[in-house]
Scaffold this motif. Structure first.
Motif, PDB file in Angstrom:
ATOM      1  N   ASN A 114       8.390  -2.943   5.552  1.00 30.75           N
ATOM      2  CA  ASN A 114       7.962  -4.076   6.378  1.00 30.75           C
ATOM      3  C   ASN A 114       6.465  -4.349   6.290  1.00 30.75           C
ATOM      4  OD1 ASN A 114      10.591  -4.485   7.352  1.00 30.75           O
ATOM      5  ND2 ASN A 114      10.317  -2.855   8.852  1.00 30.75           N
ATOM      6  N   MET A 115       5.787  -3.666   5.384  1.00 33.96           N
ATOM      7  CA  MET A 115       4.350  -3.842   5.225  1.00 33.96           C
ATOM      8  C   MET A 115       4.074  -4.794   4.064  1.00 33.96           C
ATOM      9  SD  MET A 115       3.510  -1.968   7.677  1.00 33.96           S
ATOM     10  CE  MET A 115       1.930  -1.243   7.771  1.00 33.96           C
ATOM     11  N   ALA A 116       2.923  -5.434   4.082  1.00 35.97           N
ATOM     12  CA  ALA A 116       2.582  -6.403   3.041  1.00 35.97           C
ATOM     13  C   ALA A 116       2.375  -5.748   1.678  1.00 35.97           C
ATOM     14  CB  ALA A 116       1.326  -7.173   3.442  1.00 35.97           C
ATOM     15  N   PHE A 117       1.881  -4.511   1.672  1.00 34.35           N
ATOM     16  CA  PHE A 117       1.584  -3.832   0.408  1.00 34.35           C
ATOM     17  C   PHE A 117       2.414  -2.572   0.253  1.00 34.35           C
ATOM     18  CE2 PHE A 117      -2.043  -6.483   1.183  1.00 34.35           C
ATOM     19  CZ  PHE A 117      -2.339  -6.976  -0.076  1.00 34.35           C
ATOM     20  N   ARG A 118       2.884  -2.340  -0.964  1.00 31.15           N
ATOM     21  CA  ARG A 118       3.695  -1.163  -1.271  1.00 31.15           C
ATOM     22  C   ARG A 118       2.842   0.097  -1.386  1.00 31.15           C
ATOM     23  NH1 ARG A 118       7.918  -3.566   0.435  1.00 31.15           N
ATOM     24  NH2 ARG A 118       9.144  -4.742  -1.038  1.00 31.15           N
ATOM     25  N   MET A 119       1.525  -0.082  -1.462  1.00 30.77           N
ATOM     26  CA  MET A 119       0.633   1.065  -1.580  1.00 30.77           C
ATOM     27  C   MET A 119      -0.669   0.787  -0.840  1.00 30.77           C
ATOM     28  SD  MET A 119      -0.792   2.917  -4.997  1.00 30.77           S
ATOM     29  CE  MET A 119      -1.897   4.322  -4.818  1.00 30.77           C
ATOM     30  N   LEU A 120      -1.201   1.840  -0.220  1.00 35.64           N
ATOM     31  CA  LEU A 120      -2.552   1.825   0.324  1.00 35.64           C
ATOM     32  C   LEU A 120      -3.356   2.830  -0.477  1.00 35.64           C
ATOM     33  CD1 LEU A 120      -2.237   2.046   4.225  1.00 35.64           C
ATOM     34  CD2 LEU A 120      -2.651   0.027   2.845  1.00 35.64           C
ATOM     35  N   LEU A 121      -4.530   2.431  -0.938  1.00 34.33           N
ATOM     36  CA  LEU A 121      -5.435   3.357  -1.601  1.00 34.33           C
ATOM     37  C   LEU A 121      -6.489   3.751  -0.577  1.00 34.33           C
ATOM     38  CD1 LEU A 121      -6.050   4.695  -4.362  1.00 34.33           C
ATOM     39  CD2 LEU A 121      -7.757   2.899  -4.686  1.00 34.33           C
ATOM     40  N   GLY A 122      -6.390   4.998  -0.101  1.00 32.62           N
ATOM     41  CA  GLY A 122      -7.297   5.500   0.928  1.00 32.62           C
ATOM     42  C   GLY A 122      -8.621   5.975   0.347  1.00 32.62           C
ATOM     43  N   ARG A 123      -9.559   6.239   1.229  1.00 29.13           N
ATOM     44  CA  ARG A 123     -10.923   6.538   0.784  1.00 29.13           C
ATOM     45  C   ARG A 123     -11.058   7.852   0.018  1.00 29.13           C
ATOM     46  NH1 ARG A 123     -11.059   6.726   6.362  1.00 29.13           N
ATOM     47  NH2 ARG A 123     -11.534   8.787   7.227  1.00 29.13           N
TER      48      ARG A 123
END
Length: 146
Positions: A114-123
């Motif tokens: 349900n999120m806009a992006f399939r991946m988050l690139l964290g810091r």
């Protein structure tokens, strides 16, 4: 020291070790850990080590395309999302490729359907190699990720 890569708040990158040639990621300096969408996760033993097999829809807004990935589990952590909810997640390692550069990163697995992006690139995955321009998008030509 190498010049840092300038990226926008969203970029297309690849995770070749997982067979993911193209995925749009939100570059999220507010998130410590990177995470990847996995809508089905199965753990199994391989050579005495814990592994996971997981299914992913790598393209935004497209549930017809599925990729099945396998990776060795390097940890299991409690992760708190932006809403304050805690969840136990498998942690894997994979090569990140963007802008002609590549390096290993840690990624947690969670359902981001349900999120806009399939991946988050964290810091922590930015490894002091990336500068983020928060008003720009897709600054890195995708061809440089191959």
């Amino acid at each position: 020291m190498k010049e840092k890569l300038l990226v926008g708040w969203r970029e297309t990158l690849s995770l070749p070790g997982l067979g993911i040639e193209e995925i749009n990621a939100k570059i999220d300096t507010g998130a410590r850990t990177s995470c990847l969408h996995a809508f089905k996760v199965e753990s199994f033993k391989k050579d005495e080590a814990l592994w996971v097999r997981f299914w992913i829809h790598p393209m935004q807004h497209n549930t017809d395309i599925e990729t099945v990935c396998e990776a060795k589990v390097i940890d299991e952590r409690i992760v708190r999302d932006s809403g304050g909810h805690e969840e136990s997640r498998y942690v894997i390692e994979s090569e990140l490729r963007i802008g002609g550069e590549s390096w290993p990163i840690e990624i947690t697995l969670t359902n981001r359907e349900n999120m806009a992006f399939r991946m988050l690139l964290g810091r922590t995955a930015m490894h002091n190699r990336i500068i983020v321009d928060p008003v720009e998008s897709f600054l890195v030509p995708f061809e440089e990720n191959k």
